[in-house]
Design a protein around this motif. Structure first.
Motif, PDB file in Angstrom:
ATOM      1  N   ARG A  51      41.619  42.777  42.252  1.00  0.00           N
ATOM      2  CA  ARG A  51      41.385  42.346  40.878  1.00  0.00           C
ATOM      3  C   ARG A  51      41.495  40.829  40.809  1.00  0.00           C
ATOM      4  O   ARG A  51      42.209  40.220  41.587  1.00  0.00           O
ATOM      5  CB  ARG A  51      42.389  42.997  39.935  1.00  0.00           C
ATOM      6  CG  ARG A  51      42.072  44.443  39.661  1.00  0.00           C
ATOM      7  CD  ARG A  51      43.090  45.057  38.726  1.00  0.00           C
ATOM      8  NE  ARG A  51      42.702  46.314  38.177  1.00  0.00           N
ATOM      9  CZ  ARG A  51      42.452  47.427  38.847  1.00  0.00           C
ATOM     10  NH1 ARG A  51      42.517  47.431  40.143  1.00  0.00           N
ATOM     11  NH2 ARG A  51      42.131  48.546  38.236  1.00  0.00           N
TER      12      ARG A  51
ATOM     13  N   PRO B 281      42.280  38.024  37.847  1.00  0.00           N
ATOM     14  CA  PRO B 281      42.545  37.688  36.442  1.00  0.00           C
ATOM     15  C   PRO B 281      41.781  36.430  36.048  1.00  0.00           C
ATOM     16  O   PRO B 281      41.578  35.530  36.857  1.00  0.00           O
ATOM     17  CB  PRO B 281      44.060  37.439  36.418  1.00  0.00           C
ATOM     18  CG  PRO B 281      44.418  37.095  37.820  1.00  0.00           C
ATOM     19  CD  PRO B 281      43.423  37.778  38.721  1.00  0.00           C
TER      20      PRO B 281
ATOM     21  N   VAL C 170      40.329  40.894  33.049  1.00  0.00           N
ATOM     22  CA  VAL C 170      40.498  40.967  34.495  1.00  0.00           C
ATOM     23  C   VAL C 170      39.183  41.479  35.064  1.00  0.00           C
ATOM     24  O   VAL C 170      38.538  42.345  34.468  1.00  0.00           O
ATOM     25  CB  VAL C 170      41.639  41.949  34.871  1.00  0.00           C
ATOM     26  CG1 VAL C 170      41.714  42.146  36.372  1.00  0.00           C
ATOM     27  CG2 VAL C 170      42.958  41.462  34.337  1.00  0.00           C
TER      28      VAL C 170
END
Length: 187
Positions: free
Chosen positions: A23, A25, A88
């Motif tokens: 992921r 952000p 995200v």
């Protein structure tokens, strides 16, 4: 005047799988640009006596190789609400939306009479869905002109890229197409 007709819409994925669970952000500056988007059109001549669809096929294949170096591009947005709402990017293999189109005339004829409204026909964009997970954050439109030339339209949400980042992605794609080897960005 050149008329644009749309042939198909597909999803192009990278040639290498993305690391599961990755992921990214987004920063406060990224989030400030949430309602903006970037649109870029690049025009190219094609060699004479080439077959229609030849340039589009090569570009479609090379973008898959290039996407391996840009996992954020093939990802999808997730909206987190943990006290503060933030975005995200879930890096996955969902891919980039690609539109293929044909233009009447040549790219040179198109450029002689192009204006903003006509140029927007060369850049595909879809507004964000209610179900953001299905919405592609990057779009590519390949428009091949019947009498020669190709226009490549690139659009993305400003959440994920600024004009410099978008240019780096396009340059990496050009290097992949010309050199037949992916050139990942310098970390």
């Amino acid at each position: 005047m050149a008329d644009i007709s749309f042939i198909c819409r597909c999803t192009v994925v990278s040639t290498k799988p993305i690391q599961p669970g990755k992921r990214h952000p987004l920063s406060a500056l990224d989030r400030a640009m949430e309602h903006s988007r970037i649109r870029i059109v690049c025009y190219y001549r094609t060699p004479p006596k080439r077959e229609m669809g030849e340039a589009t096929k090569r570009l479609r294949e090379s973008i898959s190789v290039m996407l391996s170096g840009f996992p954020m591009v093939t990802g999808r947005l997730e909206r987190k609400d943990e006290g503060e709402v933030y975005w995200v990017v879930k890096c996955n293999d969902a891919g980039v939306r690609m539109v293929e189109a044909r233009g009447k005339g040549s790219v040179e004829e198109w450029l002689k009479s192009v204006d903003r409204e006509k140029e927007l026909q060369l850049v595909h964009w879809e507004d964000m869905f209610q179900k953001i997970y299905f919405w592609s954050t990057f779009y590519v439109q390949l428009t091949e002109f019947e009498e020669g030339g190709v226009a490549i339209g690139f659009s993305c949400t400003h959440l994920l890229a600024d004009p410099i980042c978008a240019t780096m992605i396009i340059k990496a794609w050009a290097n992949t197409s010309l050199l037949e080897a992916a050139m990942a960005p310098v970390a």
